[in-house]
Scaffold this active site. Sequence first.
Site: not given
Lengths: 304, 304
Positions: B102, B177, B245
């Site tokens: 990701t 995502k 993150k």
Amino acid sequence: MTLKPGTTRVGFIGTGVMGLSMAAHILRAGYPLRVYNRTPARAEPLLREGAEWRSSPGALAADADVVITMVGFPSDVEQVYFGEAGILASAKPGTYLIDMTTSTPSLAQRIHRTAKERHLHALDAPVSGGDVGAREGRLSIMVGGDEADFEAVLSVLQRMGTHIVRQGEAGAGQYTKMCNQIAIASNMIGVCEAIAYAKRAGLDPERVLQSITGGAAGSWSLSQLGPRIIKGDFAPGFYVKHFLKDIRIALSSAEELNLDLPGVRLAQRLYEAIASWGEEDSGTQALFKWYQRQWMAEVGVSSD
Amino acid sequence: MTLKPGTTRVGFIGTGVMGLSMAAHILRAGYPLRVYNRTPARAEPLLREGAEWRSSPGALAADADVVITMVGFPSDVEQVYFGEAGILASAKPGTYLIDMTTSTPSLAQRIHRTAKERHLHALDAPVSGGDVGAREGRLSIMVGGDEADFEAVLSVLQRMGTHIVRQGEAGAGQYTKMCNQIAIASNMIGVCEAIAYAKRAGLDPERVLQSITGGAAGSWSLSQLGPRIIKGDFAPGFYVKHFLKDIRIALSSAEELNLDLPGVRLAQRLYEAIASWGEEDSGTQALFKWYQRQWMAEVGVSSD
């Protein structure tokens, strides 16, 4: 006292979209039904099926074994219970009073206290499941009040809902309904932000839903309201103005509990913005317009 | 070129919790597998099953038909692709490069551009489904890149996932995502606020979940993480530090798209607070501690 169809007189106050369907289930189960509604015309479908009209909440309560209220705002609940010609002044000792309006936990507790003093049995029993759940008699009913009173009226509640849980003492039904609305408030933000971001990134939002609805991002709102947002369908469902009412109840109740809920506060800010743009009567998915307006402003198009 | 087990050499970089399971599926399907990991010991289970060790991303890429990367942060992705002895400098023309980390959409686009110049085929293909999905080969894989490249590697991706959708051109996998993480961010706030409110109101939170998980408040997070929160189980699942993150990537990407996401901004503020209290290695449901601290502070108990 056993509450059986045929002999138990049920009084129903508030025959709006939800109340009309709920009352009809009770009537069709064979309970003699009395109805009252601020706008009498809305009760007519029930009168045609055999329900009897009463001219005030008090007149209705004086002539019922079970009184059910499904009105709009906490101020309406206060009026029908505590007002002149209201329920608490008129109901005979032993009557069961069930408020199914989404209202404040503290008002539910106050009704319960006053009812007890007058030998009345009060329960708070708000619902979820929307107009479809009401129509199909498949509501989730969250109940607060005395255990014995809950047992006594359960057979009546079962005419309206399939998922009925006593959550605790008086107010616990309203507290539980607030849990429901609190969870929805932030989730609606997440659903709208995900779709807004997908659009801005040039993705096909429907295809994005194919990838994400089945996993950890999945929710009822994403599956049910996501496709409507993508189609530009902002019809209610559940009205923005009613959701704002619930958000305000949740925040004021949380404040009484000394609990800060920044997610609900953010939802309040965003929903108040879209309400001020004329979206009070849209469905809750119209929150998407708060995001859409960002790029509409950019190209000089008004989103009103 | 057809990518078949037996003849197609697959290189796998990044054998953490997720990568290890994903690589094992490829190895067991019969693809000759080369592996590289910053911490070599973590790759050992694969070496014991017959995978070959390579000493750098570049050495691995020079000797593979398909290179899959599953590393930690965008800076790690940049390093393995663009760094000295990196993938782009070493892969032979025609090699397929699949980044399943990701990471940022803009980095995915930059890798794709550079790869194209060198006659390499780059795809971004982040996943959802967590460690369980990786172990069971049931990940959802969101793919961005050229259609022909997607078709070419689909049989390899099918070893790791059951739900594989090409979302668009380079970067579209990462954008999708981010939609997933954006939806989760606000929903986690809603789940934690609902349970915190239930506790403060003196309800039994498990019983509250019985009333609300089946309806409009229902979500994966409420059903799966709600019960863990109630039990005080804050083990990961998905780490707070990794979610932070993703939140930062989402916000910086949304800023590039000129889109304000106040729900994600709120999630960042709350998650940064709990991370600063030492919860980086807890599961994302540890967000509940932000709320819990309000009443712990009240009674003078530290939540550290």
